[in-house]
Design a protein around this motif. Structure first.
Motif, PDB file in Angstrom:
ATOM      1  N   ASN A 153       5.364  18.845   2.864  1.00 11.12           N
ATOM      2  CA  ASN A 153       6.745  18.629   2.475  1.00 11.12           C
ATOM      3  C   ASN A 153       7.090  17.145   2.431  1.00 11.12           C
ATOM      4  O   ASN A 153       6.439  16.312   3.078  1.00 11.12           O
ATOM      5  N   ASN A 170       3.547  20.602   8.413  1.00 13.19           N
ATOM      6  CA  ASN A 170       4.896  20.696   7.844  1.00 13.19           C
ATOM      7  C   ASN A 170       5.957  20.914   8.920  1.00 13.19           C
ATOM      8  O   ASN A 170       7.071  20.391   8.819  1.00 13.19           O
ATOM      9  N   ASN A 228       9.029  18.374   9.362  1.00 11.77           N
ATOM     10  CA  ASN A 228      10.430  18.819   9.365  1.00 11.77           C
ATOM     11  C   ASN A 228      11.147  18.448  10.655  1.00 11.77           C
ATOM     12  O   ASN A 228      12.370  18.281  10.676  1.00 11.77           O
TER      13      ASN A 228
END
Length: 430
Positions: free
Chosen positions: A255, A287, A291
């Motif tokens: 991401n 990821n 995040n």
């Protein structure tokens, strides 16, 4: 060595101690390891209980440290991070297991340093760095991450021999202390390296001085572009996804991070090289870490009902950081961009403003009320604006409030230029 001895200094509060430390050395910045080494020897500073990662670089140090820290905490390791400067309170400079150090531990450490330094004069930064070291010796985390304050070779953190040395990026900043070109600055940052040491370099155009120094030391280098790399997704439907590769590692479909992607790649390479780290390298776990990792004052986007528009906070204060901000802003949607800024007068103000001038619709310039602070008028001169056409204010708070008053919901206010600038606005908002 215990750090809870009592003396006549025990009655000082943390604020009183910090005020005192500002008075005991003639200059704010006085690079060199001679003074601090003598005091450290008296204090028996020793980090043999931990794996140490030292992170240097012009930009990206704080976010790289935070990403490594979050990975190790997720791996159930005990981890400490020492960094500077702080944004809101001094205690932020040392966090252990993601909790800021308590004031009493710092006070106890200051007291012990005062008992042992004798007639040796220490700068504020040297003194507070030793205090952090004493607290770390008491707490004994398994991993210690040290963010270099300025340069590397002569920075107080370089008192410690690290297991892994990291250099994020190399560009022009602090030229009065580090040299006026990337080769000189690179040499200073390469000073954190040791013989036969593991070294990770995240700069995509690494100066020769760094590589020559690493070769002379026979350091084991992992270099961005040669040993690890980033590749953007080629599918038009998902251009923000990317891949990190390093040796046998290849993690796809990552991401877009909240921190610079380059620093994520550097941090992942460090994690792959750490001993006793069982972080799982797959798309899901990386990821999740991406995040999770947000850092105060680094492309920090704030929305509140009390604000007329969104506010983007970034401590960027040099030309390289400004170039990154330009690329970030190009990915954002807004009608008008209002820039609120205050900077230190010893920074490269003109070349920091330069990359942003084509994007900014209105400038709101605030004076920083400290010896090194530039006045709003000085900032206007660097922008080639006369005092009448520039929006000049006595302080950052006034500059921000006027920018907010004049903005609408579809606009964006960028607050940047210094940790001091971001700190002042962040206190208003949070």
């Amino acid at each position: 060595m215990p750090i809870n001895n009592k003396s006549h200094f025990a009655s000082k509060s943390l604020a009183q101690w910090l005020s005192y430390l500002e008075t005991i050395h003639l200059t704010e910045i006085d690079l060199g390891l001679t003074r601090i080494s003598h005091v450290a020897k008296r204090l028996n500073i020793d980090f043999s209980f931990a794996q140490v990662i030292t992170v240097a670089g012009t930009n990206g140090k704080g976010t790289t440290c935070a990403f490594i820290e979050n990975a190790l905490l997720g791996d159930k390791k005990t981890v400490a991070v020492y960094s500077s400067p702080h944004i809101e309170k001094f205690n932020e400079r040392l966090r252990i297991n993601n909790i800021d150090v308590d004031s009493q531990s710092l006070i106890n450490a200051f007291e012990q340093i005062e008992q042992h330094r004798g007639d040796i004069s220490l700068t504020y930064y040297e003194y507070t760095t030793l205090a952090a070291f004493l607290v770390l010796m008491e707490r004994k985390p398994a991993f210690i991450i040290l963010e270099v304050g300025l340069g590397g070779r002569l920075d107080a953190t370089n008192l410690i021999d690290a297991d892994i040395a990291v250099i994020t990026t190399i560009d022009l900043d602090h030229q009065a202390y580090l040299g006026d070109n990337r080769e000189s600055i690179g040499f200073e940052k390469a000073g954190i390296m040791r013989a036969d040491q593991t070294v990770v370099i995240g700069d995509t155009d690494c100066p020769k001085s760094v590589l020559v120094h690493a070769n002379n030391l026979k350091a084991v280098v992992s270099l961005r572009g040669d040993d690890f790399a980033i590749e953007q997704h080629k599918k038009a439907a998902s251009p923000s996804l990317w891949r990190w590769t390093f040796g046998e590692y290849q993690i796809n479909d990552l991401n877009k991070p909240f921190i610079p992607q380059d620093n994520v790649a550097t941090a992942l390479t460090v994690l792959a090289l750490l001993n006793d780290c069982s972080f799982v390298f797959n798309t899901k776990s990386v990821n999740a870490l991406i995040n999770q990792t947000k850092v105060a004052g680094r492309t920090e986007l704030i929305t509140k009902k009390s604000l007329n528009s969104r506010v983007l906070l970034d401590v960027g204060h040099n030309p390289q950081a400004a170039r990154y901000l330009v690329e970030y802003l190009k990915s954002q949607k807004y009608d008008k961009l209002y820039a609120v800024t205050g900077m230190l007068k010893d920074k490269d103000i003109a070349n920091t403003f330069g990359p942003l001038t084509a994007l900014v619709d209105k400038w709101y310039l605030g004076s920083l009320s400290m010896p090194r602070g530039a006045s709003a008028k000085e900032l206007a001169e660097k922008l080639l604006l006369n005092e009448d056409s520039a929006n000049c204010f006595d302080n950052i708070t006034e500059a921000f409030r006027m920018a907010n008053k004049n903005s609408t919901a579809t606009d964006l206010i960028l607050v940047f230029g210094s940790f001091y600038t971001v700190a002042e606005v962040r206190r208003l908002l949070l």
